[in-house]
Design a protein around this motif. Structure first.
Motif, PDB file in Angstrom:
ATOM      1  N   VAL A 263       1.105  -1.462  -0.084  1.00 31.27           N
ATOM      2  CA  VAL A 263       0.000  -0.309   0.399  1.00 31.27           C
ATOM      3  C   VAL A 263       0.927   1.157   0.355  1.00 31.27           C
ATOM      4  CG1 VAL A 263      -2.000   1.477   1.065  1.00 31.27           C
ATOM      5  CG2 VAL A 263      -2.005  -0.953   1.265  1.00 31.27           C
ATOM      6  N   THR A 264       1.756   0.859   0.506  1.00 29.12           N
ATOM      7  CA  THR A 264       2.904   2.813   0.601  1.00 29.12           C
ATOM      8  C   THR A 264       3.624   3.316  -0.294  1.00 29.12           C
ATOM      9  OG1 THR A 264       2.994   2.190   3.123  1.00 29.12           O
ATOM     10  CG2 THR A 264       4.527   2.927   2.170  1.00 29.12           C
ATOM     11  N   ASP A 265       3.835   1.678  -0.635  1.00 32.20           N
ATOM     12  CA  ASP A 265       5.026   1.524  -2.175  1.00 32.20           C
ATOM     13  C   ASP A 265       4.252   2.217  -3.303  1.00 32.20           C
ATOM     14  OD1 ASP A 265       6.467   1.140  -1.197  1.00 32.20           O
ATOM     15  OD2 ASP A 265       7.257  -0.756  -2.090  1.00 32.20           O
ATOM     16  N   LEU A 266       2.506   2.236  -2.989  1.00 30.85           N
ATOM     17  CA  LEU A 266       1.433   1.863  -3.961  1.00 30.85           C
ATOM     18  C   LEU A 266       1.141   3.978  -4.309  1.00 30.85           C
ATOM     19  CD1 LEU A 266      -0.903   1.774  -6.415  1.00 30.85           C
ATOM     20  CD2 LEU A 266      -1.979   1.210  -4.441  1.00 30.85           C
ATOM     21  N   LEU A 267       1.381   4.374  -2.640  1.00 29.70           N
ATOM     22  CA  LEU A 267       1.477   5.628  -2.196  1.00 29.70           C
ATOM     23  C   LEU A 267       1.905   6.215  -2.633  1.00 29.70           C
ATOM     24  CD1 LEU A 267      -1.140   5.474   0.288  1.00 29.70           C
ATOM     25  CD2 LEU A 267      -1.727   5.589  -1.595  1.00 29.70           C
ATOM     26  N   THR A 268       3.082   5.935  -2.675  1.00 30.82           N
ATOM     27  CA  THR A 268       4.691   6.998  -2.446  1.00 30.82           C
ATOM     28  C   THR A 268       5.387   6.359  -4.077  1.00 30.82           C
ATOM     29  OG1 THR A 268       6.043   4.928  -1.358  1.00 30.82           O
ATOM     30  CG2 THR A 268       4.787   6.965   0.133  1.00 30.82           C
ATOM     31  N   LYS A 269       4.863   6.049  -4.745  1.00 27.38           N
ATOM     32  CA  LYS A 269       5.922   4.788  -6.082  1.00 27.38           C
ATOM     33  C   LYS A 269       6.494   4.644  -5.550  1.00 27.38           C
ATOM     34  CE  LYS A 269       3.137   8.568  -8.791  1.00 27.38           C
ATOM     35  NZ  LYS A 269       1.949   8.800  -7.885  1.00 27.38           N
ATOM     36  N   SER A 270       6.645   3.590  -4.962  1.00 29.88           N
ATOM     37  CA  SER A 270       8.587   3.486  -4.411  1.00 29.88           C
ATOM     38  C   SER A 270       8.232   2.021  -4.075  1.00 29.88           C
ATOM     39  CB  SER A 270       9.188   3.946  -2.105  1.00 29.88           C
ATOM     40  OG  SER A 270       8.199   4.554  -2.381  1.00 29.88           O
ATOM     41  N   ASN A 271       9.760   1.263  -3.995  1.00 25.32           N
ATOM     42  CA  ASN A 271       9.340  -0.203  -4.278  1.00 25.32           C
ATOM     43  C   ASN A 271      10.302  -1.198  -3.032  1.00 25.32           C
ATOM     44  OD1 ASN A 271       9.446  -2.682  -5.466  1.00 25.32           O
ATOM     45  ND2 ASN A 271      11.542  -2.185  -7.064  1.00 25.32           N
TER      46      ASN A 271
END
Length: 278
Positions: A263-271
């Motif tokens: 979820v957090t990677d989706l929101l922050t465009k991270s990996n």
């Protein structure tokens, strides 16, 4: 699904990823027909449309793995020959068929693509199957709650702290990083019933006898961060309220962690990588 639809998607993606998604639909079409065989035609049609959205997201993620050479062509093409992976794919596909939520489709695609990189009996593989089930029974707001919890408890910069940061400038450096991480959650709706439900899904454990200290969450050796001095007062007050109302009294499970990271990677465009999950 119209035959040309999956063919068009496969052609657009190309390579091993294209063949992967085409093969996934060969199995998925049968799974959907069996699962929804006693449902109305309109239900079956919508389930197929939902699945197509999921397969599109999955195709893009597998393509990224192929192009970045994180996975070989041979491993991508043979993945669905393994019973454990096929079982996960079935869970993810049938879960995606039951929801129109694009966010859920992306999270499910992330789970499946991460599983491609792991071994069958790894913690990530086992937790991924449980996570698929949990996602099907959770609301988007509950998934957001997991994302926020993971942001407090688990996600950190890598390396932490980076070279060139000392005890004097750590507060300002980490403040900028933490604000970017938490900002997407500023207006989240936090409810106790969501914590109770997430516990029933084995995503977290609530314990009223344990209270985690907020500043201790971010401490690293001699480096410390004072949450009270966050330079975004509205975000600070919103996060403190949620922390006090419930997040300070939980511990995340592997299922909650894998969903929350996605979820957090989706929101922050991270990996974020799942190191140590073998």
């Amino acid at each position: 699904m119209e035959p040309m639809t999956i063919i068009a998607l496969s052609a657009a993606v190309g390579g091993a990823a294209g063949k992967f998604v085409e093969k996934a639909w060969d199995s998925g079409e049968k799974w959907i027909q069996t699962y929804f065989k006693d449902h109305k035609e309109v239900v079956q049609k919508k389930a197929t449309e939902n699945t197509m959205e999921f397969l599109n997201e999955l195709a893009q993620k597998v393509k990224q793995l192929e192009e970045s050479k994180q996975l070989s062509k041979e491993k991508i093409e043979s993945a669905q020959d393994h019973p454990d992976f096929s079982a996960l794919l079935q869970k993810a596909l049938l879960t995606s068929a039951q929801t129109e939520s694009k966010d859920k489709h992306i999270i499910l695609a992330r789970l499946v693509s991460e599983r491609l990189k792991s071994e069958p009996e790894s913690i990530l593989a086992l937790a991924s199957k449980m996570a698929c089930d949990a996602i099907s029974y959770a609301t988007v707001n509950q998934l957001m709650t997991l994302g926020l919890a993971v942001s407090f408890y688990a996600i950190r910069p890598n390396p932490y702290p980076p070279e060139g940061i000392n005890e004097t400038n750590f507060q300002d450096w980490f403040d900028n990083w933490l604000i970017a991480l938490l900002k997407p959650y500023q207006n989240i709706k936090f409810r106790q019933i969501d914590i109770i439900h997430l516990e029933s899904l084995s995503c977290l454990k609530a314990n009223s006898l344990i209270v985690h200290n907020l500043n201790e969450m971010f401490k690293k050796d001699n480096f410390s961060y004072d949450f009270e001095k966050m330079s975004d007062p509205l975000l600070r007050d919103s996060m403190k309220k949620i922390w006090i109302e419930g997040l300070q009294k939980i511990d995340l499970t592997t299922v909650g962690l894998i969903i929350g990271v996605s979820v957090t990677d989706l929101l922050t465009k991270s990996n974020t990588t799942f190191d140590g999950w073998d």
